[in-house]
Write a protein that holds these residues in place. Sequence first.
Motif, PDB file in Angstrom:
ATOM      1  N   VAL A 237     -41.203 -13.235  20.380  1.00 50.49           N
ATOM      2  CA  VAL A 237     -40.655 -14.587  20.374  1.00 50.49           C
ATOM      3  C   VAL A 237     -41.450 -15.400  19.366  1.00 50.49           C
ATOM      4  N   VAL A 238     -40.736 -16.132  18.512  1.00 58.16           N
ATOM      5  CA  VAL A 238     -41.402 -16.956  17.505  1.00 58.16           C
ATOM      6  C   VAL A 238     -41.483 -18.404  17.995  1.00 58.16           C
ATOM      7  N   ALA A 239     -42.097 -19.256  17.177  1.00 53.08           N
ATOM      8  CA  ALA A 239     -42.436 -20.617  17.603  1.00 53.08           C
ATOM      9  C   ALA A 239     -41.246 -21.426  18.090  1.00 53.08           C
ATOM     10  N   ASP A 240     -40.086 -21.245  17.488  1.00 53.16           N
ATOM     11  CA  ASP A 240     -38.933 -22.053  17.884  1.00 53.16           C
ATOM     12  C   ASP A 240     -38.180 -21.472  19.082  1.00 53.16           C
ATOM     13  N   GLY A 241     -38.740 -20.400  19.670  1.00 52.74           N
ATOM     14  CA  GLY A 241     -38.122 -19.799  20.843  1.00 52.74           C
ATOM     15  C   GLY A 241     -37.116 -18.711  20.542  1.00 52.74           C
ATOM     16  N   SER A 242     -36.861 -18.441  19.277  1.00 51.21           N
ATOM     17  CA  SER A 242     -35.931 -17.371  18.917  1.00 51.21           C
ATOM     18  C   SER A 242     -36.647 -16.027  18.932  1.00 51.21           C
ATOM     19  N   TRP A 243     -35.862 -14.957  18.910  1.00 46.42           N
ATOM     20  CA  TRP A 243     -36.410 -13.603  18.969  1.00 46.42           C
ATOM     21  C   TRP A 243     -36.335 -12.940  17.596  1.00 46.42           C
ATOM     22  N   GLN A 244     -37.245 -11.993  17.414  1.00 44.99           N
ATOM     23  CA  GLN A 244     -37.186 -11.174  16.197  1.00 44.99           C
ATOM     24  C   GLN A 244     -37.711  -9.786  16.503  1.00 44.99           C
ATOM     25  N   ALA A 245     -37.196  -8.827  15.762  1.00 47.16           N
ATOM     26  CA  ALA A 245     -37.652  -7.448  15.879  1.00 47.16           C
ATOM     27  C   ALA A 245     -38.592  -7.140  14.725  1.00 47.16           C
ATOM     28  N   ARG A 246     -39.747  -6.631  15.059  1.00 43.28           N
ATOM     29  CA  ARG A 246     -40.687  -6.190  14.034  1.00 43.28           C
ATOM     30  C   ARG A 246     -40.515  -4.697  13.856  1.00 43.28           C
ATOM     31  N   LEU A 247     -40.356  -4.302  12.618  1.00 42.26           N
ATOM     32  CA  LEU A 247     -40.001  -2.921  12.315  1.00 42.26           C
ATOM     33  C   LEU A 247     -41.201  -2.124  11.832  1.00 42.26           C
ATOM     34  N   ARG A 248     -41.091  -0.823  11.943  1.00 36.82           N
ATOM     35  CA  ARG A 248     -42.171   0.069  11.530  1.00 36.82           C
ATOM     36  C   ARG A 248     -42.449  -0.021  10.028  1.00 36.82           C
TER      37      ARG A 248
END
Length: 269
Positions: free
Chosen positions: A230-241
């Motif tokens: 979860v990033v600062a604005d509350g949205s989600w992100q996927a971190r990739l290899r």
Amino acid sequence: MSVPPVRALIVDDEAPGRANLALALAPIPGWQVVAQCDGADGARREVANGQVDVAFIDVQMPVESGLSLARSLCALPRPPLLVFVTAYSRYAIEAFEVHALDYLLKPLDDGRLAQALARAEELLRLKQQGGHARAVRDCVEDATRGEAGAALGYLRRVNVRSVGRVEAVDLADVAWIGSAGNYVELQVGGRSVLHRIPLSRLEPRLDPAQFLRTHRTAIVRRDQLRELAVVADGSWQARLRCGAVAPVSQRYVDAVREQLAEGAAWPAP
């Protein structure tokens, strides 16, 4: 030194179709119609003479289809460039777009014709006939299956045209795919490759065992998922290899979590 004209062959079983295209090409500087044929056998003879740079091929011909003719021409050591012409064929048009091939719709549109001619000239100048032939082979395989009513298989690669170059991109090398309007951005080995097809059109041709939708603008290779954050604005992100970051919407959070749980013990690809 004068530049020799681009030598064009027109293949169409209907005389009006041949005549209309010949009339459209006649005033175009640098183009010369060297032959017109009403079927595949005559077209092969003309190409065998070595005097054809670009062949305009009607898709729907009664004795042997334009797709079948294209398959045989692309098997030649030095195939001409091919531009398909069609009144309407849903599967063929979809295949042309997936594999970045030019096509003309009947009745002819002057703007689309000019665009197809300019692209053909650039491919000839950069000697991209080999890459073009590979794209045509992939396209014909797709279109033929569709016309026969067979299920279209998942893509193993896409053919991308950029600045006069035709590049084959193996989907096994794609970490994730982002939407950019009517284009997609294929993220491959640290570079972004732009391909003209909407994400919604490409998604059905991607193997769901290999790719996962994470956002309306993103599809990620499953074995690239490393963590969900979860990033600062509350949205989600996927971190990739691979080190990249892809967006994740609330709708797809559970699917990403499930995939991460299943792949927790994966080695790095």
